[in-house]
Design an enzyme around this catalytic site. Structure first.
Site, PDB file in Angstrom:
ATOM      1  N   GLU A 165       0.809  -1.225   0.000  1.00 44.92           N
ATOM      2  CA  GLU A 165       0.000   0.000   0.000  1.00 44.92           C
ATOM      3  C   GLU A 165       0.843   1.276   0.000  1.00 44.92           C
ATOM      4  OE1 GLU A 165      -3.240   0.112   2.771  1.00 44.92           O
ATOM      5  OE2 GLU A 165      -4.243  -1.574   1.813  1.00 44.92           O
ATOM      6  N   GLU A 370      -5.490  -8.495   0.449  1.00 43.05           N
ATOM      7  CA  GLU A 370      -6.274  -8.097   1.621  1.00 43.05           C
ATOM      8  C   GLU A 370      -7.716  -7.889   1.202  1.00 43.05           C
ATOM      9  OE1 GLU A 370      -4.833  -4.937   4.169  1.00 43.05           O
ATOM     10  OE2 GLU A 370      -2.740  -5.490   3.787  1.00 43.05           O
TER      11      GLU A 370
END
Length: 470
Positions: A165, A370
């Site tokens: 991320e 995720e």
């Protein structure tokens, strides 16, 4: 689109689950590990810190055995840079090397594919003191770290994730904690950091392909398709602004070798263009990922900017993340989606939509790293945890993924968050994500006994039936 029949999940689909080192391991200062920025940043005093977490460092064998019982085909975890190179570069900590080799081999012993994240927010603090990612020397430090990982584990690890991320770190730096004194970098500094991460990532991808003949590597980004609030053209433009500046621009660089043209104009117009060295562009264009790793939780809805401060607002359920930018776009409400108790949008159709957009744009197979729902799970007196809300959330999203596969999207695997309860960065152990309950609260460690939630047994059946029971 409606289909008469749905395609099955691929034969070697990686049904898995995820964690990150700082949220699950604990042992923050043991066996030669040095502090990371996570260890020393300021965090809310009312929630658990990361010093002990779920004690996975000491209990990984027990945990991986439970993962095997659940039927996992893959375990996505991160390696703590600070365990491998306590000074950030230079001296190698053999104890750290040995620890992750044991984790990898324990996975292999149960037939679980290790999916390794090289960097999940936890920069060595000693490098932060020298400027962190704002210092171009950190590129060399990350490159040296990557080479060690590839040489040590390259024969035993197939799937590598470079940086988790990166767009969250750059767009919402306060979301992972505040530096001492609470001052965050300027936007100019952040986009310089971003550029240095891109160079480091490109070097790592090239090294992986050179040192790991069977290895596959890719970035792990938070990717989300956006909806315009209405059919007004201005709202559609604003939604596209959001997607480019917050998603595509971060994936375009590793895949296409340079920044999205709209992002370049945005940087130039606002004085945010990072310093680019003559060799940077050639390096970026000479490195390519093998797949896209994607974290997906929810969508957002976007409206045209009003051109004033009202464009900026806190994301519902997460005051650390501000959405909107004056003159670019603003967040809007979507009456057609539901929400978690923490205010996060629940949008499985948006998951399918995002998968389609990512594959259409990059033509690379996708590994979901995720996806999940946080909730204050309750341990009953008989040791059961009835998390029907998690089962329903995952059921809807796995079905959406199967629809995306039927749409033509190539998928590698699905590793929802999280394999077991971890420290939520913002809500500690009050907000749980795991299939396995860890019996501790914010400050009472108890015995940290592991309990299988209802979702554990449900996911076990999903994996055994290869997703067909949905």
């Amino acid at each position: 689109m409606k289909y008469s029949t749905l395609l099955d999940f691929p034969d070697r689909f990686l049904w898995g689950a995820s964690t990150s080192a700082y949220q699950v391991e604990g042992a923050w200062n043991e066996d030669g590990k040095s502090p990371s920025i996570i260890d020393l940043y300021e965090h809310p005093a009312e929630y658990a810190d990361f010093k002990i977490a779920s004690d996975h460092y000491h209990r990984f064998r027990e945990d991986i055995r439970l993962f095997s019982e659940m039927g996992l085909k893959a375990y996505r975890f991160s390696i703590a840079w600070t365990r491998i190179l306590p000074e950030g570069t230079g001296r190698v900590n053999q104890t750290g090397i040995n620890h992750y080799r044991e984790v990898i081999r324990e996975c292999r012993a149960y037939g679980i594919e290790p999916v390794v994240t090289m960097y999940h927010f936890d920069l060595p603090y000693c490098l932060e003191e020298k400027g962190g990612w704002s210092n171009r020397e950190t590129i060399d430090a990350f490159t040296a770290y990557a080479e060690i990982l590839f040489r040590e584990y390259g024969s035993e690890v197939t799937y590598w994730l470079t940086i988790n991320e990166q767009n969250t770190m750059i767009l919402h730096p306060g979301a992972i904690g505040l530096p001492k004194g609470g001052k965050l970098p300027s936007r100019k500094e952040l986009f310089l950091q971003n550029h240095h991460m891109m160079i480091a990532q490109a070097r790592a991808m090239k090294l992986c392909h050179a040192l790991c003949p069977n290895g596959k590597i890719g970035p792990a980004l938070n990717l989300t398709a956006m909806y315009p609030e209405s059919c007004r053209p201005e709202d559609a433009i604003a939604a596209h602004n959001w997607e480019v500046l917050r998603c595509w621009n971060f994936a375009d660089v590793p895949v296409f070798g340079w920044y999205h043209p709209l992002a370049v104009r945005y940087f130039e117009d606002r004085g945010l263009m990072p310093e680019v060295h003559p060799e940077d562009r050639a390096l970026l264009q000479d490195a390519r990922p093998d797949f896209i790793a994607m974290n997906y939780y929810s969508t957002a809805t976007i409206a045209a900017s009003r051109g004033d401060s009202s464009d900026v607002s806190a994301r519902s359920g997460d005051q650390q993340i501000m959405l909107g930018e004056e003159g670019v776009y603003r967040a809007a409400e979507n009456p057609h989606v539901s929400r978690t108790r923490y205010g996060w949008v629940i949008d499985p159709e948006g998951f399918r939509y995002t998968l389609r957009k990512v594959y259409e744009r990059y033509h690379l197979p996708i590994l979901v790293t995720e996806n999940g729902i946080g909730a204050p799970d309750v341990l009953e007196a008989d040791g059961s945890i009835h998390d029907s809300y998690r089962i329903e959330f995952l059921k809807q999203h796995i079905h959406a993924m199967r629809l995306a596969i039927t749409d033509g999207v190539r998928m590698i695997g699905y590793c929802p968050w999280a394999a077991l309860d971890v420290v939520s960065t913002h809500q500690g152990y009050q907000k749980r994500y795991g299939f396995i309950y860890v019996d501790r609260d914010e400050f009472n460690l108890k015995e940290m006994k592991r309990y299988e939630k209802d979702s554990f047994y449900w996911y076990q059946k999903v994996i055994a039936d290869h997703g067909t029971i949905l």
